[in-house]
Design a protein around this motif. Structure first.
Motif, PDB file in Angstrom:
ATOM      1  N   GLY A  41       4.370  -9.461  11.789  1.00  0.00           N
ATOM      2  CA  GLY A  41       4.682  -8.439  10.807  1.00  0.00           C
ATOM      3  C   GLY A  41       4.089  -7.123  11.280  1.00  0.00           C
ATOM      4  O   GLY A  41       3.434  -7.072  12.329  1.00  0.00           O
ATOM      5  N   PRO A  42       4.305  -6.070  10.526  1.00  0.00           N
ATOM      6  CA  PRO A  42       3.761  -4.771  10.925  1.00  0.00           C
ATOM      7  C   PRO A  42       2.236  -4.765  10.885  1.00  0.00           C
ATOM      8  O   PRO A  42       1.634  -5.363   9.981  1.00  0.00           O
ATOM      9  CB  PRO A  42       4.356  -3.812   9.891  1.00  0.00           C
ATOM     10  CG  PRO A  42       4.757  -4.660   8.734  1.00  0.00           C
ATOM     11  CD  PRO A  42       5.059  -6.018   9.271  1.00  0.00           C
ATOM     12  N   ASP A  43       1.610  -4.087  11.864  1.00  0.00           N
ATOM     13  CA  ASP A  43       0.151  -3.928  11.793  1.00  0.00           C
ATOM     14  C   ASP A  43      -0.168  -2.766  10.849  1.00  0.00           C
ATOM     15  O   ASP A  43       0.747  -2.109  10.309  1.00  0.00           O
ATOM     16  CB  ASP A  43      -0.450  -3.742  13.195  1.00  0.00           C
ATOM     17  CG  ASP A  43       0.055  -2.483  13.902  1.00  0.00           C
ATOM     18  OD1 ASP A  43       0.431  -1.509  13.215  1.00  0.00           O
ATOM     19  OD2 ASP A  43       0.071  -2.485  15.157  1.00  0.00           O
ATOM     20  N   ALA A  44      -1.462  -2.499  10.667  1.00  0.00           N
ATOM     21  CA  ALA A  44      -1.858  -1.501   9.658  1.00  0.00           C
ATOM     22  C   ALA A  44      -1.252  -0.131   9.960  1.00  0.00           C
ATOM     23  O   ALA A  44      -0.810   0.580   9.046  1.00  0.00           O
ATOM     24  CB  ALA A  44      -3.380  -1.419   9.583  1.00  0.00           C
ATOM     25  N   GLY A  45      -1.218   0.243  11.233  1.00  0.00           N
ATOM     26  CA  GLY A  45      -0.655   1.544  11.602  1.00  0.00           C
ATOM     27  C   GLY A  45       0.835   1.599  11.317  1.00  0.00           C
ATOM     28  O   GLY A  45       1.347   2.619  10.836  1.00  0.00           O
ATOM     29  N   GLN A  46       1.511   0.498  11.612  1.00  0.00           N
ATOM     30  CA  GLN A  46       2.961   0.475  11.346  1.00  0.00           C
ATOM     31  C   GLN A  46       3.241   0.496   9.854  1.00  0.00           C
ATOM     32  O   GLN A  46       4.189   1.146   9.405  1.00  0.00           O
ATOM     33  CB  GLN A  46       3.578  -0.767  11.998  1.00  0.00           C
ATOM     34  CG  GLN A  46       3.610  -0.670  13.523  1.00  0.00           C
ATOM     35  CD  GLN A  46       3.988  -1.980  14.177  1.00  0.00           C
ATOM     36  OE1 GLN A  46       3.586  -3.057  13.725  1.00  0.00           O
ATOM     37  NE2 GLN A  46       4.747  -1.905  15.254  1.00  0.00           N
ATOM     38  N   VAL A  47       2.412  -0.204   9.081  1.00  0.00           N
ATOM     39  CA  VAL A  47       2.596  -0.156   7.615  1.00  0.00           C
ATOM     40  C   VAL A  47       2.438   1.279   7.125  1.00  0.00           C
ATOM     41  O   VAL A  47       3.242   1.777   6.321  1.00  0.00           O
ATOM     42  CB  VAL A  47       1.594  -1.090   6.891  1.00  0.00           C
ATOM     43  CG1 VAL A  47       1.592  -0.832   5.388  1.00  0.00           C
ATOM     44  CG2 VAL A  47       1.931  -2.554   7.168  1.00  0.00           C
ATOM     45  N   ALA A  48       1.427   1.969   7.648  1.00  0.00           N
ATOM     46  CA  ALA A  48       1.208   3.360   7.229  1.00  0.00           C
ATOM     47  C   ALA A  48       2.430   4.217   7.580  1.00  0.00           C
ATOM     48  O   ALA A  48       2.879   5.047   6.769  1.00  0.00           O
ATOM     49  CB  ALA A  48      -0.056   3.917   7.889  1.00  0.00           C
ATOM     50  N   ASP A  49       2.978   4.009   8.775  1.00  0.00           N
ATOM     51  CA  ASP A  49       4.163   4.790   9.176  1.00  0.00           C
ATOM     52  C   ASP A  49       5.373   4.435   8.311  1.00  0.00           C
ATOM     53  O   ASP A  49       6.158   5.299   7.918  1.00  0.00           O
ATOM     54  CB  ASP A  49       4.492   4.526  10.651  1.00  0.00           C
ATOM     55  CG  ASP A  49       3.529   5.222  11.596  1.00  0.00           C
ATOM     56  OD1 ASP A  49       2.748   6.083  11.131  1.00  0.00           O
ATOM     57  OD2 ASP A  49       3.550   4.908  12.809  1.00  0.00           O
ATOM     58  N   ILE A  50       5.533   3.147   8.031  1.00  0.00           N
ATOM     59  CA  ILE A  50       6.672   2.706   7.208  1.00  0.00           C
ATOM     60  C   ILE A  50       6.575   3.326   5.808  1.00  0.00           C
ATOM     61  O   ILE A  50       7.561   3.806   5.242  1.00  0.00           O
ATOM     62  CB  ILE A  50       6.722   1.160   7.158  1.00  0.00           C
ATOM     63  CG1 ILE A  50       7.168   0.609   8.529  1.00  0.00           C
ATOM     64  CG2 ILE A  50       7.638   0.662   6.045  1.00  0.00           C
ATOM     65  CD1 ILE A  50       6.997  -0.885   8.699  1.00  0.00           C
ATOM     66  N   LEU A  51       5.360   3.358   5.257  1.00  0.00           N
ATOM     67  CA  LEU A  51       5.188   3.963   3.924  1.00  0.00           C
ATOM     68  C   LEU A  51       5.415   5.472   3.978  1.00  0.00           C
ATOM     69  O   LEU A  51       5.971   6.066   3.043  1.00  0.00           O
ATOM     70  CB  LEU A  51       3.796   3.657   3.368  1.00  0.00           C
ATOM     71  CG  LEU A  51       3.483   2.184   3.100  1.00  0.00           C
ATOM     72  CD1 LEU A  51       2.149   2.036   2.381  1.00  0.00           C
ATOM     73  CD2 LEU A  51       4.589   1.518   2.297  1.00  0.00           C
ATOM     74  N   THR A  52       4.989   6.089   5.080  1.00  0.00           N
ATOM     75  CA  THR A  52       5.226   7.534   5.245  1.00  0.00           C
ATOM     76  C   THR A  52       6.719   7.832   5.189  1.00  0.00           C
ATOM     77  O   THR A  52       7.160   8.782   4.529  1.00  0.00           O
ATOM     78  CB  THR A  52       4.639   8.016   6.592  1.00  0.00           C
ATOM     79  OG1 THR A  52       3.242   7.774   6.593  1.00  0.00           O
ATOM     80  CG2 THR A  52       4.911   9.495   6.827  1.00  0.00           C
TER      81      THR A  52
END
Ligand SMILES: Cc1cc2nc3c(=O)[nH]c(=O)nc-3n(C[C@H](O)[C@H](O)[C@H](O)COP(=O)(O)O)c2cc1C
Length: 202
Positions: A41-52
């Motif tokens: 699944g997405p890592d923390a950085g990718q989650v942050a980018d996805i939410l952005t």
């Protein structure tokens, strides 16, 4: 993969250019069954980018009438256990417990909460904006190479269940967006007959 640098407030944004890759993705993206979502699944950085990217969604009046709760597997497993007991106590059909498998399978889940309330713009429009956030979130996840599943299920509408997820008084679940990698290739499903639902007027 990184997002382009943010553009300063009021500065010009790049004009859209034709993107065959984006067209292909829009033409082929599909939801995965939530139970079939697995690592990675997405890592923390990718989650942050996805939410952005999800938060770059239209909303009338710049009210930002939504918020996110990122749910890892531990919190979801704990909540699912409580929901299972709740389903039994409430005498819900056995399916209510079975669907909890959709809640716990994916590596990461983003709960999108509609915070719509009477304000300068209609509540309905604020709720539509939360739906747009969910869809943009799914597209953003797809751009990072992840599959997704937008689920609500009974606990999204149960007044006793909502506090377990941190959904407050007057708030609504727009969707649990489960993120991960699909175990198997996704199969195309039927799509609406556009001629039946589209009018063209001069
Ligand atoms: C608001 C909303 C709520 C949904 N809730 C559920 C649900 O609770 N359970 C379920 O199996 N599918 C649910 N779905 C449907 C899934 O997201 C479904 O996989 C998806 O609509 C398939 O379309 P797609 O392949 O074009 O993404 C919901 C869809 C939406 C838009």
């Amino acid at each position: 993969m990184t997002l382009p640098p943010p553009v300063d407030l009021g500065a010009p944004l790049p004009s859209p250019t034709p993107s065959p890759e984006m067209l292909a993705r829009l033409a082929t993206r599909r939801s995965a069954p939530a139970q079939a979502l697995t690592e990675p699944g997405p890592d923390a950085g990718q989650v942050a980018d996805i939410l952005t990217l999800a938060a770059r969604s239209p909303d009338h009046g710049k009210l930002f009438p939504w918020r996110f709760v990122v749910l890892g597997p531990v919190s979801r497993a704990e909540i699912a256990e409580q929901l299972g007991a709740m389903a039994v106590a409430k005498g819900l059909p056995s399916k209510a417990r079975a669907v909890l498998a959709k809640l716990t399978a994916a590596p990461t889940t983003v709960l999108v909460i509609s915070t719509a309330a009477p304000a300068s713009k209609p509540v309905w429009e604020q709720q539509l904006s939360a739906g747009a956030v969910c869809m943009n979130l799914e597209h953003a996840a797809s751009a990072f190479g992840f599959a997704s599943s937008w689920i609500t299920d009974w606990y999204s509408y149960d007044a006793d269940a909502l506090p377990l997820f941190g959904v407050g008084e007057g708030e609504k679940v727009a969707g649990f967006i489960h993120l991960g990698t699909a175990l198997e290739p996704l199969l195309e499903r039927d799509r609406p007959d556009l001629t039946a639902i589209t009018q063209h007027r001069p």
